[in-house]
Design a protein around this motif. Structure first.
Motif, PDB file in Angstrom:
ATOM      1  N   ILE A  48       0.836  -1.204   0.000  1.00 26.35           N
ATOM      2  CA  ILE A  48       0.000   0.000   0.000  1.00 26.35           C
ATOM      3  C   ILE A  48       0.864   1.244   0.000  1.00 26.35           C
ATOM      4  CG2 ILE A  48      -1.681   1.292   1.395  1.00 26.35           C
ATOM      5  CD1 ILE A  48      -2.799  -1.395   2.225  1.00 26.35           C
ATOM      6  N   ARG A  49       0.514   2.177  -0.849  1.00 27.33           N
ATOM      7  CA  ARG A  49       1.085   3.528  -0.771  1.00 27.33           C
ATOM      8  C   ARG A  49       0.289   4.221   0.322  1.00 27.33           C
ATOM      9  NH1 ARG A  49       3.217   7.836  -0.153  1.00 27.33           N
ATOM     10  NH2 ARG A  49       3.812   9.327  -1.766  1.00 27.33           N
ATOM     11  N   VAL A  50       0.943   4.439   1.477  1.00 27.34           N
ATOM     12  CA  VAL A  50       0.220   4.910   2.659  1.00 27.34           C
ATOM     13  C   VAL A  50      -0.072   6.406   2.527  1.00 27.34           C
ATOM     14  CG1 VAL A  50       0.287   5.079   5.176  1.00 27.34           C
ATOM     15  CG2 VAL A  50       1.429   3.156   4.038  1.00 27.34           C
ATOM     16  N   HIS A  51      -1.324   6.784   2.757  1.00 28.25           N
ATOM     17  CA  HIS A  51      -1.698   8.199   2.792  1.00 28.25           C
ATOM     18  C   HIS A  51      -1.818   8.720   4.215  1.00 28.25           C
ATOM     19  CE1 HIS A  51      -2.838   9.152  -1.492  1.00 28.25           C
ATOM     20  NE2 HIS A  51      -2.535   7.866  -1.542  1.00 28.25           N
ATOM     21  N   ALA A  52      -2.215   7.840   5.138  1.00 28.76           N
ATOM     22  CA  ALA A  52      -2.358   8.246   6.545  1.00 28.76           C
ATOM     23  C   ALA A  52      -2.220   7.005   7.422  1.00 28.76           C
ATOM     24  CB  ALA A  52      -3.709   8.908   6.781  1.00 28.76           C
ATOM     25  N   ALA A  53      -1.652   7.201   8.614  1.00 30.83           N
ATOM     26  CA  ALA A  53      -1.450   6.064   9.516  1.00 30.83           C
ATOM     27  C   ALA A  53      -1.500   6.561  10.959  1.00 30.83           C
ATOM     28  CB  ALA A  53      -0.098   5.392   9.234  1.00 30.83           C
ATOM     29  N   ARG A  72      -6.204  13.582  22.824  1.00 29.62           N
ATOM     30  CA  ARG A  72      -7.666  13.623  22.643  1.00 29.62           C
ATOM     31  C   ARG A  72      -7.974  12.999  21.282  1.00 29.62           C
ATOM     32  NH1 ARG A  72     -10.216  19.436  22.580  1.00 29.62           N
ATOM     33  NH2 ARG A  72     -10.007  19.236  24.827  1.00 29.62           N
ATOM     34  N   GLY A  73      -8.576  11.825  21.287  1.00 28.78           N
ATOM     35  CA  GLY A  73      -8.836  11.146  20.012  1.00 28.78           C
ATOM     36  C   GLY A  73      -7.553  10.510  19.498  1.00 28.78           C
ATOM     37  N   LYS A  74      -7.157  10.887  18.269  1.00 25.14           N
ATOM     38  CA  LYS A  74      -6.032  10.204  17.628  1.00 25.14           C
ATOM     39  C   LYS A  74      -4.988  11.179  17.097  1.00 25.14           C
ATOM     40  CE  LYS A  74      -5.843   6.393  16.434  1.00 25.14           C
ATOM     41  NZ  LYS A  74      -5.281   5.152  16.984  1.00 25.14           N
ATOM     42  N   LEU A  75      -3.730  10.715  17.079  1.00 24.80           N
ATOM     43  CA  LEU A  75      -2.641  11.361  16.356  1.00 24.80           C
ATOM     44  C   LEU A  75      -2.418  10.557  15.072  1.00 24.80           C
ATOM     45  CD1 LEU A  75      -0.093  11.806  19.307  1.00 24.80           C
ATOM     46  CD2 LEU A  75      -1.849  13.425  18.524  1.00 24.80           C
ATOM     47  N   VAL A  76      -2.084  11.258  13.985  1.00 25.52           N
ATOM     48  CA  VAL A  76      -2.013  10.569  12.697  1.00 25.52           C
ATOM     49  C   VAL A  76      -0.855  11.122  11.863  1.00 25.52           C
ATOM     50  CG1 VAL A  76      -3.361   9.850  10.677  1.00 25.52           C
ATOM     51  CG2 VAL A  76      -4.553  10.522  12.751  1.00 25.52           C
ATOM     52  N   PHE A  77      -0.078  10.218  11.271  1.00 29.56           N
ATOM     53  CA  PHE A  77       0.886  10.635  10.248  1.00 29.56           C
ATOM     54  C   PHE A  77       0.143  10.760   8.918  1.00 29.56           C
ATOM     55  CE2 PHE A  77       3.974   8.442  13.099  1.00 29.56           C
ATOM     56  CZ  PHE A  77       4.808   9.530  13.312  1.00 29.56           C
ATOM     57  N   VAL A  78       0.393  11.852   8.210  1.00 30.55           N
ATOM     58  CA  VAL A  78      -0.171  11.972   6.862  1.00 30.55           C
ATOM     59  C   VAL A  78       0.985  12.164   5.881  1.00 30.55           C
ATOM     60  CG1 VAL A  78      -2.457  12.836   7.484  1.00 30.55           C
ATOM     61  CG2 VAL A  78      -0.577  14.444   7.237  1.00 30.55           C
ATOM     62  N   MET A  79       0.876  11.507   4.753  1.00 34.84           N
ATOM     63  CA  MET A  79       1.921  11.551   3.746  1.00 34.84           C
ATOM     64  C   MET A  79       1.387  12.307   2.532  1.00 34.84           C
ATOM     65  SD  MET A  79       1.771   8.943   5.776  1.00 34.84           S
ATOM     66  CE  MET A  79       2.542   7.588   6.592  1.00 34.84           C
ATOM     67  N   PRO A  80       2.202  13.203   1.970  1.00 37.41           N
ATOM     68  CA  PRO A  80       1.709  13.995   0.838  1.00 37.41           C
ATOM     69  C   PRO A  80       1.381  13.116  -0.371  1.00 37.41           C
ATOM     70  CG  PRO A  80       4.061  14.396   1.245  1.00 37.41           C
ATOM     71  CD  PRO A  80       3.564  13.524   2.345  1.00 37.41           C
ATOM     72  N   HIS A  89       3.977   3.249   9.533  1.00 38.42           N
ATOM     73  CA  HIS A  89       4.502   4.615   9.571  1.00 38.42           C
ATOM     74  C   HIS A  89       5.637   4.733   8.551  1.00 38.42           C
ATOM     75  CE1 HIS A  89       2.773   4.897  13.897  1.00 38.42           C
ATOM     76  NE2 HIS A  89       1.856   4.863  12.963  1.00 38.42           N
ATOM     77  N   ALA A  90       5.219   4.702   7.306  1.00 40.95           N
ATOM     78  CA  ALA A  90       6.150   4.643   6.185  1.00 40.95           C
ATOM     79  C   ALA A  90       5.401   5.024   4.917  1.00 40.95           C
ATOM     80  CB  ALA A  90       6.690   3.218   6.038  1.00 40.95           C
TER      81      ALA A  90
END
Ligand SMILES: NC(=O)c1ccc[n+]([C@@H]2O[C@H](COP(=O)([O-])OP(=O)(O)OC[C@H]3O[C@@H](n4cnc5c(N)ncnc54)[C@H](OP(=O)(O)O)[C@@H]3O)[C@@H](O)[C@H]2O)c1
Length: 325
Positions: free
Chosen positions: A33-38, A317-325, A98-99
């Motif tokens: 998968i090309r990750v967009h968010a994790a 509060r809720g979630k933290l998320v990595f987002v990839m351009p 996270h990649a």
């Protein structure tokens, strides 16, 4: 080449590095998968710190991250149902979400609705499936994955207490229980009370005297047991002792955060189970407007140390998320 967060020794967030790595090759039953968010979750920190080392030792350089949303970019042998270009969400096959690229078991993925933002889609599966599984095992709701559970479903007017209600698991558990018709009491610090009300819970401050505050919030008599089920994600003695004071049936008290204390309190040790069926029902709740993934903050992969410091502070509060351009 592509970017991935790794660590090569156990320690705090500062041991994390963003490195160039070959995109992983999918094995049978897997897709790349090309990750967009994790999303991030405490288990990622437990792996990195070494606290998981007895049952899940790291293999250095160790990748991290258990949940993702992205686009199928390569398909391994024996995969049915997914084609290159499909937008999906679900768990990573092994820590590594996270990649830029990660592997996932095709059978665990579900389609990402077009109007679900990437950041929310990438943070649904781990906490959402934990909340759904644990509530099911306490007799609340459906879709417990493999069908285990005590099977005493809660209905309109029944009452559930959720400790740590503002966190990743708790915020989803509040909404799932409310969507199933339960009256929900959630514990959090004062600054999160408006947030909990918006999710559908009556907020109560945690700490000493909790049981009495819950009874007051419910208009119940001193010494009564007005709560039908309690789900603990905080792991404190205050949470567990209030639960046994407030719930008459200890088989309907469970924790995901205090495994060492379950025998002492005579309560249940709960754990997540994953299934695409369960995840689909969570996605359906999001589409129906009954479940929202609350994203506190997004980070780039370059901000890994900052993101994990925020997670390890214990007050997300809720979630933290990595987002990839
Ligand atoms: N076994 C499993 O399958 C499984 C799966 C997932 C998670 N877990 C475990 O479940 C726990 C929760 O995970 P999570 O992702 O929800 O964590 P999280 O998002 O990091 O939880 C943060 C929340 O905890 C609240 N909190 C902190 N101290 C509290 C206290 N004393 N009483 C009540 N709430 C308190 C904070 O609220 P305030 O800011 O208002 O203090 C914050 O909103 C972790 O221990 C995790 O390892 C287990």
């Amino acid at each position: 080449m592509s970017s991935a967060i790794v660590f090569t020794e156990y320690g705090g967030p500062e041991v994390l590095r963003l490195v160039d790595a070959e995109p992983p090759a999918p094995a049978a039953g897997q897709v790349r998968i090309r990750v967009h968010a994790a999303g991030l979750q405490p288990a990622d920190s437990l792996l990195r710190s070494g606290r998981f080392r007895t049952f899940m030792p790291a293999r250095f350089p160790q990748r991290v991250g258990n949940e993702l949303a992205g686009v199928v970019e390569a398909v391994g042998p024996d995969v049915d149902g997914w084609q290159i270009g499909a937008a999906v969400l679900g768990p990573a096959a092994a820590p590594g979400a996270h990649a830029e690229y990660a592997l996932a078991d095709a059978a665990q993925l579900v389609a990402k609705p077009a109007d679900l933002p990437w950041s929310q889609a990438g943070a649904l599966s781990a906490s959402g499936q934990t909340a759904a599984t644990c509530l099911f095992d306490l007799g609340i709701g459906e879709g417990g994955g493999n069908g285990e559970g005590v099977g005493k479903n809660i209905g309109e007017g029944d009452t559930v207490l959720i400790h740590g209600a503002a966190g990743g698991v708790g915020s989803m558990a509040v909404q799932i229980a409310a969507a199933r018709g339960a009256r929900v009491i959630g514990t959090a610090s004062e600054r999160n009370h408006e947030f909990l009300r918006d999710l559908g819970a009556v907020p109560v401050v945690y700490g000493p005297g909790l049981a009495e505050r819950v009874r007051q919030a419910l208009g119940a008599a001193a010494g009564s047991t007005p709560v039908d089920a309690a789900f603990d994600t905080a792991g404190t003695d205050d949470a567990l002792s209030a639960s046994v004071e407030l719930v008459a049936d200890r088989s309907r008290i469970g924790t995901v955060a205090a495994a060492a204390d379950v025998e002492r309190y005579g309560i249940r040790r709960l754990s997540t189970r994953r299934s695409a069926e369960q995840l689909r029902s969570l996605v359906a709740l999001t589409e129906a407007g009954r479940l929202k993934v609350s994203v506190q903050q997004t980070f780039t992969l370059e901000q890994a140390v900052e993101a994990y410091k925020e997670l390890d502070g214990g007050h997300v509060r809720g979630k933290l998320v990595f987002v990839m351009p």
